[in-house]
Write a protein that holds these residues in place. Structure first.
Motif, short mmCIF file in Angstrom:
data_model
loop_
_atom_site.label_atom_id
_atom_site.label_comp_id
_atom_site.label_asym_id
_atom_site.label_seq_id
_atom_site.Cartn_x
_atom_site.Cartn_y
_atom_site.Cartn_z
N CYS A 99 0.81 -1.23 0.00
CA CYS A 99 0.00 0.00 0.00
C CYS A 99 0.84 1.27 0.00
O CYS A 99 0.33 2.35 0.26
N ASN A 141 3.91 5.77 6.67
CA ASN A 141 2.94 4.74 6.37
C ASN A 141 1.84 5.33 5.47
O ASN A 141 1.92 6.49 5.07
N ALA A 142 0.85 4.51 5.15
CA ALA A 142 -0.20 4.96 4.24
C ALA A 142 -0.95 6.17 4.78
O ALA A 142 -1.46 6.99 4.01
N PHE A 143 -1.03 6.29 6.10
CA PHE A 143 -1.78 7.40 6.69
C PHE A 143 -1.07 8.73 6.48
O PHE A 143 -1.72 9.76 6.26
N ASP A 182 -1.57 -3.87 4.50
CA ASP A 182 -1.22 -3.42 5.84
C ASP A 182 -1.01 -1.91 5.83
O ASP A 182 0.02 -1.42 5.36
N PRO A 183 -1.96 -1.12 6.34
CA PRO A 183 -1.80 0.35 6.33
C PRO A 183 -0.73 0.84 7.30
O PRO A 183 -0.36 2.00 7.26
N VAL A 238 -3.73 3.73 13.26
CA VAL A 238 -2.85 4.08 12.15
C VAL A 238 -2.22 5.46 12.32
O VAL A 238 -1.16 5.75 11.77
N LEU A 263 -9.35 4.98 6.70
CA LEU A 263 -8.17 4.38 7.31
C LEU A 263 -8.26 4.37 8.83
O LEU A 263 -7.85 3.40 9.48
N ILE A 302 -7.29 -2.82 1.25
CA ILE A 302 -7.46 -3.20 2.65
C ILE A 302 -8.22 -4.52 2.76
O ILE A 302 -7.89 -5.39 3.57
N ILE A 352 -8.33 2.09 -2.15
CA ILE A 352 -7.90 1.86 -0.76
C ILE A 352 -8.72 0.73 -0.14
O ILE A 352 -8.19 -0.19 0.49
#
Length: 351
Positions: free
Chosen positions: A104, A134-136, A124-125, A158, A151, A119, A115
Motif C-alpha cells: 500500500c 505509512n499509508a496514513f 497493511d496500512p 494508524v 483508514l 485493505i 484503498i
C-alpha cells in the motif's frame, strides 16, 4: 525478437489494440512470452497494460500467455503499483484475485475505492516505507477526508506513527494546508499539542510558514498550539514565516496574536528581519518594517539585515535597505556589508 517488433508490441498495448496484439503474438511466437524488461524503464507488457487500464490485455498476458504478474521494472514497481497509481480499480481487483502481493505504499494518488479494495485484500496500512511513512502519512498529504476517515476506521491506531524525522501525519496535513483533514485528526486522534519533529518544527509552524493561515487558526483554537514555540535552533514561527515570505501569516502573528516582531531566535539572536533579508524577500522586509521591525537590530555577531542581504547576494534587498537608511557598518569581526558582497553589481550599490 527484433526491437521494431518489441516497440510495436508496447505501442499496441498502450493504445489498447487487442486484435493487433493477438496477431503480433502469433507472428512472434514463443519469444514474445519471454519479454520482461523493455526500454530504459524496464517495464514489461504487463506494466504498460496495467498503467493504461487494459484489463483485457492483463487477462490475456497473465491467463493465456502466462506472464509473471509480480515482475518488477527497474524502479522495483510491479503491475499492481501501476494499476493502483493510475486509479484503474478493475485492473487492481483482477491482479489481486490472481494473487498479486499487496503493497500500500508505492503510490499516493489512490482513490477510496482502491484503498478499500487493497485493505479488503489484507493490505497493511501500518507498513512503512524507507522514510518511515505509512499509508496514513500519504493520505494526510493528499488531503482526501474520505480516505483519512476510512483508514482510521479500518485501522484505529494508524495515526500513531512518526517518520524517521519524527514527523507525524498532523505535520504533513498542516504543511500541505489540508484543513478538513487537520480537523479530522484533531477530533479523532490523540496528537500532543506542539509535537516537534527532529528539527523542532511543530504543525503550527508548518502551517504558518507555508501560508496556510486558516489551518494555523484551527491548530491555535482546537489544539492549544503555541505561536511562540521554538525549533532546535531557537527560531520561532515568526522567523520561519519570514524565511518563506508569507506576509499574510506575518500579519496574523503580529497583529492578531501580538507576537513580538523583533523577537530573536535564541541561537544567533537573529530577528525576522534578518531572516527575510538573507532570503532576499524585499516585500517581506517592507512588511516587517510596517509591523514595527527594528531596522537597526543586530544579531550575536553585530550583523544587521544589510549584512544578511549581502551575505545572501540579494541585490534588490541590499538596495532597498540602503534606501531605507541602513548604514554599512562593521560586524563583530570588522567586516562590512559591502565586503560580504561577492558580486560586483552588488558591491557597486554601496558606492
Amino acid at each position: 525478437m527484433d526491437q521494431d517488433a518489441v516497440r510495436l508490441l508496447v505501442k499496441v498495448t498502450q493504445e489498447g489494440d487487442f486484435s493487433q496484439l493477438l496477431k503480433l503474438f502469433q507472428s512472434c511466437g514463443p519469444s514474445a512470452c519471454q519479454l520482461v524488461h523493455l526500454g530504459r524503464s524496464g517495464d514489461s507488457l504487463l506494466h504498460h497494460a496495467a498503467r493504461h487500464g487494459r484489463l483485457d490485455f492483463l487477462h490475456f498476458l497473465i491467463g493465456d500467455v502466462g506472464m509473471e504478474l509480480e515482475v518488477c521494472n527497474l524502479d522495483y514497481k510491479r503491475p499492481l503499483h501501476e494499476a493502483a497509481s493510475m486509479g484503474h480499480t478493475a485492473c487492481v481487483s483482477y491482479l489481486l484475485r490472481r494473487g498479486a502481493r499487496v503493497d500500500c505504499l508505492k503510490k499516493a494518488d489512490w482513490n477510496l475505492d482502491l484503498i478499500q479494495e487493497l485493505i479488503q485484500h489484507s493490505a497493511d496500512p501500518l507498513l512503512k516505507n524507507k522514510d518511515g511513512w505509512n499509508a496514513f502519512h500519504i493520505a494526510c498529504r493528499e488531503g482526501d477526508p474520505g480516505v483519512v476517515r476510512y483508514l482510521l476506521t479500518a485501522a484505529p491506531d494508524v495515526w500513531r506513527t512518526e517518520s524517521k524525522t519524527r514527523r507525524t501525519p498532523l505535520h504533513t496535513a498542516a504543511m500541505h494546508g489540508c484543513e478538513e483533514v487537520v480537523q479530522i485528526l484533531l477530533e479523532r486522534c490523540g496528537y500532543t499539542p506542539d509535537a516537534k519533529d527532529s528539527c523542532g518544527v511543530t504543525p503550527f509552524m508548518d502551517a504558518a510558514r507555508n501560508g496556510h493561515v486558516s489551518v494555523a487558526r484551527l491548530l491555535l483554537a482546537k489544539h492549544q498550539a503555541s505561536p511562540t514555540a521554538a525549533d532546535t535552533l531557537g527560531a520561532q514561527t515568526v522567523h520561519h514565516v519570514a524565511v518563506t515570505g508569507q506576509e499574510e501569516a506575518l500579519h496574523f502573528l503580529v497583529r492578531e496574536l501580538n507576537v513580538d516582531v523583533n523577537q530573536r531566535a535564541t541561537g544567533m539572536q537573529l530577528t525576522a528581519l534578518h531572516y527575510a533579508a538573507k532570503e532576499g524577500h524585499v516585500s517581506t522586509i517592507k512588511t516587517l518594517l510596517d509591523l514595527g521591525a527594528n531596522i537597526h537590530a543586530q544579531d550575536k555577531k553585530r550583523r544587521t539585515a544589510l549584512h544578511m542581504a549581502s551575505i545572501g547576494q540579494h541585490a534588490d534587498a541590499v538596495r532597498t535597505l540602503l534606501q531605507l537608511g541602513l548604514d554599512d557598518s562593521q560586524d563583530a569581526s570588522g567586516i562590512t556589508a559591502r565586503q560580504h558582497a561577492k558580486k560586483p553589481h552588488i558591491m557597486h550599490l554601496f558606492d
